[in-house]
Enzyme design. Structure first.
Site, mmCIF file in Angstrom:
data_model
loop_
_atom_site.group_PDB
_atom_site.id
_atom_site.type_symbol
_atom_site.label_atom_id
_atom_site.label_comp_id
_atom_site.label_asym_id
_atom_site.label_seq_id
_atom_site.Cartn_x
_atom_site.Cartn_y
_atom_site.Cartn_z
ATOM 1 N N CYS A 2 0.812 -1.218 0.000
ATOM 2 C CA CYS A 2 0.000 0.000 0.000
ATOM 3 C C CYS A 2 0.847 1.270 0.000
ATOM 4 O O CYS A 2 0.298 2.370 -0.138
ATOM 5 C CB CYS A 2 -0.929 0.007 1.210
ATOM 6 S SG CYS A 2 -1.882 -1.506 1.403
ATOM 7 N N HIS B 129 -3.182 7.137 6.553
ATOM 8 C CA HIS B 129 -3.460 5.952 5.739
ATOM 9 C C HIS B 129 -4.943 5.613 5.862
ATOM 10 O O HIS B 129 -5.599 5.330 4.862
ATOM 11 C CB HIS B 129 -2.570 4.799 6.195
ATOM 12 C CG HIS B 129 -2.566 3.627 5.283
ATOM 13 N ND1 HIS B 129 -2.321 3.735 3.928
ATOM 14 C CD2 HIS B 129 -2.781 2.304 5.514
ATOM 15 C CE1 HIS B 129 -2.369 2.534 3.377
ATOM 16 N NE2 HIS B 129 -2.656 1.654 4.313
ATOM 17 N N HIS C 147 -9.662 2.356 -0.898
ATOM 18 C CA HIS C 147 -8.243 2.021 -0.782
ATOM 19 C C HIS C 147 -7.761 1.432 -2.096
ATOM 20 O O HIS C 147 -8.074 0.285 -2.440
ATOM 21 C CB HIS C 147 -8.051 1.012 0.354
ATOM 22 C CG HIS C 147 -6.622 0.762 0.716
ATOM 23 N ND1 HIS C 147 -5.561 1.338 0.049
ATOM 24 C CD2 HIS C 147 -6.058 -0.022 1.685
ATOM 25 C CE1 HIS C 147 -4.424 0.930 0.582
ATOM 26 N NE2 HIS C 147 -4.698 0.103 1.566
#
Length: 607
Positions: free
Chosen positions: A249, A402, A440
């Site tokens: 990520c 995040h 995401h």
């Protein structure tokens, strides 16, 4: 003296729309925009999707997947009797397996009888447990905008994304390339999951069991670094440095760090950085669901005490939540060294002085978070303090968290941010988490965050986490300020962009506002250089204004130059001093002065 990596363009596409000129960011803060800004946002989306204004908003951000998005599973069994079926001759295996009986029907098809006792698989659509995803705006098809030739979706998105960034640049790419040596240009781009749809590696794995043939394109186009390869070959025609970093990520920030360090060291003067991630493949989503990572419909509904999931609010960072929401996105930024940006009159959107990357060290679970993010956030806060001072850090910086929307993330990320804020004397550190809107996008997540940070700097609004109505009780927030609605802030100077990836891939970037960046450039280069830059920038701003009109009034026209300007051996002139290409590009073999102390003379080397 280090060069300052200056952001001169940002472009891309995600669930909010196109990133250039902050159109996507405006979708995030739509309710806080003046009427003119709302109309421009709708018009921009309309050119992407072809939808009428009254349906634009519903066609964006996190929403329900189409009914066609289903996991194609199979039930296995054994046949006790022979089975007869018809099939295309081109699909017959060669040689035929033992026991198969084949009789032709016509020139194209045959009747095949399979012996008893064979293991058979019957396909069926498995029930869907996850309905929400951050999809590109409904009606937008990146592959329909150019001759995509069976390109995987992530590569189609990359072509649009880099084209969007070049439009935001406000000058022809040839002008930029003509100002520097070819080997002073770099492209760092990739994705976390490679290309896993049918046109990429997904088809390689899926086709044979389903009776389809693998093509010659699927393996090469499926490679993770192909994002950079496409940009070099079909858009930029660059022979400069290339490559792509993978860091789960944190992949975008990994590539950003490569670009930043290459510019700071003087190795390159222009770096194109980006990612393009298209993971909305049923099998991939099922894999993440099996990990317990995704927000399932049943659990989402339970959060609200309802019988049906509210998919528009599927991602709920730092609130009571049950998993993250998968998304697709392509984001690209153009970095230049400060001197080149001034010389070219580039529009300066901000700067990235550094990106900090650290692993977690020893781990029990490879997917669990660890201590590495303390190092990245702490170093980023220290650099921010060094550059804009104690007051700047404490009162004029904010965090792009995040913020995945998982129970584990809300605790582990908040405790790190809260402790860093305490250590640096920050009383109320603003924290935003835009995955609440766009989901995401895995490797592209940091790019989504950077685009939004530049939007906040330019438009003076910090996007609130509007999918939540409370902060979870286990979130650490003594020194943090989680805004649940948009906050007007025209004094923002720096953002810490944070990523926490599976496997211990932690990265935090420092992004500076355009105002701060210009002040730093004035301090380094002087008033005369800034005056000259402002004069040169006028034509760039005019070109950007024309690009804005294009975004509002015309269908997208990506840059795609296939089989154009190809160079072969005969176009290369080579000596022991330089390589010269027939297109006029020259690359000299300069001595590397970093090795000056290690050079041996002829007599020494003989021994």
């Amino acid at each position: 003296m280090s060069a300052l990596p200056v952001i001169t363009a940002m472009g891309g596409i995600n669930a909010a729309g196109r990133s250039a000129l902050h159109f996507g960011f405006q979708r995030l803060i739509f309710n806080a925009l003046p009427e003119a800004g709302r109309q421009d946002t709708l018009r921009s989306l309309g050119q992407l999707t072809g939808h009428s204004p009254d349906s634009q908003l519903a066609a964006t951000l996190i929403r329900a997947l189409p009914d066609s998005h289903r996991l194609h599973a199979a039930i296995s069994g054994t046949s006790d009797i022979p089975v007869t079926l018809e099939m295309r001759n081109m699909d017959l295996p060669d040689p035929l397996p033992a026991g198969w009986q084949v009789s032709p029907i016509d020139k194209r098809r045959s009747r095949v009888t399979l012996p008893a006792g064979l293991d058979l698989r019957v396909p069926h659509d498995a029930p869907r447990r996850v309905s929400a995803a951050g999809q590109l705006p409904d009606g937008f098809d990146p592959g329909a905008l150019y001759a995509s030739r069976n390109h995987p979706r992530a590569l189609q998105m990359a072509i649009f994304g880099i084209s969007d960034a070049l439009g935001d640049l406000g000058m022809d790419w040839a002008t930029v390339a003509g100002k520097v040596r070819p080997d002073q240009v770099a492209v760092y781009a990739s994705n976390a999951m490679s290309q896993l749809d049918d046109n990429g590696l997904g088809g390689v794995m899926r086709f044979p069991p389903n009776g389809q043939r693998i093509t010659s394109k699927q393996v090469p186009l499926g490679l993770g670094e192909m994002t950079a390869d496409f940009l070099n070959a079909y858009v930029l025609h660059s022979v400069g440095t290339t490559g792509g970093m993978l860091g789960a990520c944190a992949t975008f920030l990994y590539n950003l760090e490569k670009g930043v360090q290459a510019i700071r060291s003087g190795k390159v003067r222009v770096a194109i950085v980006g990612t393009s991630e298209a993971p909305l493949v049923a099998e991939i989503m099922e894999g993440y669901r099996a990990m317990g990572a995704l927000a399932e419909d049943q659990d989402l509904a339970a959060l609200d005490g309802a019988t049906q999931a509210d998919v528009r609010r599927a991602c709920r960072p730092f609130s009571d939540n049950c998993g993250f929401t998968m998304a697709e996105s392509a984001q690209f930024t153009v970095l230049m060294d400060d001197a080149l940006a001034l010389e070219l009159g580039a529009d300066i959107l901000g700067a990235v002085p550094d990106v900090f990357i650290h692993a977690d060290g020893a781990k029990k679970s490879i997917s669990a978070p660890g201590v590495g993010n303390y190092l990245t956030v702490g170093k980023a806060a220290a650099l921010t303090r060094q550059l804009i001072g104690e007051k700047g850090l404490r009162e004029h910086s904010f965090v792009h968290a995040h913020g995945t929307g998982t129970p584990q993330n809300r605790v582990t990320e908040s405790v790190i941010l809260d402790r860093v804020a305490d250590a640096f004397g920050i009383r109320h550190w603003p924290v935003t988490a835009i995955k609440a809107y766009v989901g995401h996008s895995l490797g592209s997540a940091g790019g989504d965050q950077l685009a939004a940070a530049l939007g906040s700097f330019a438009q003076g609004v910090l996007p609130g986490i509007r999918t939540i109505d409370h902060i979870a009780g286990d979130v650490h927030r003594q020194h943090l300020d989680f805004a649940m609605d948009h906050v007007p802030r025209d004094d923002l100077q720096a953002s810490l962009i944070n990523s926490k990836g599976f496997g211990g891939n932690n990265a935090t970037a420092v992004a500076l506002s355009a105002t701060v960046t210009e002040a730093m450039l004035q301090q380094r280069h002087g008033n005369k250089a800034i005056t000259n830059w402002q004069a040169a920038r006028d034509s760039v701003l005019q070109t950007k204004a024309r690009f804005r009109d294009h975004c509002l009034n015309e269908a997208p026209k990506p840059v795609y130059r296939f089989n154009d300007g190809v160079l072969g051996d005969e176009q290369v002139n080579l000596s022991d001093k330089a390589v010269q290409l027939n297109n006029g590009q020259v690359m000299a073999f300069d001595d590397d002065m970093a090795f000056q102390d290690f050079q041996l003379n002829d007599q020494q080397s003989d021994h």
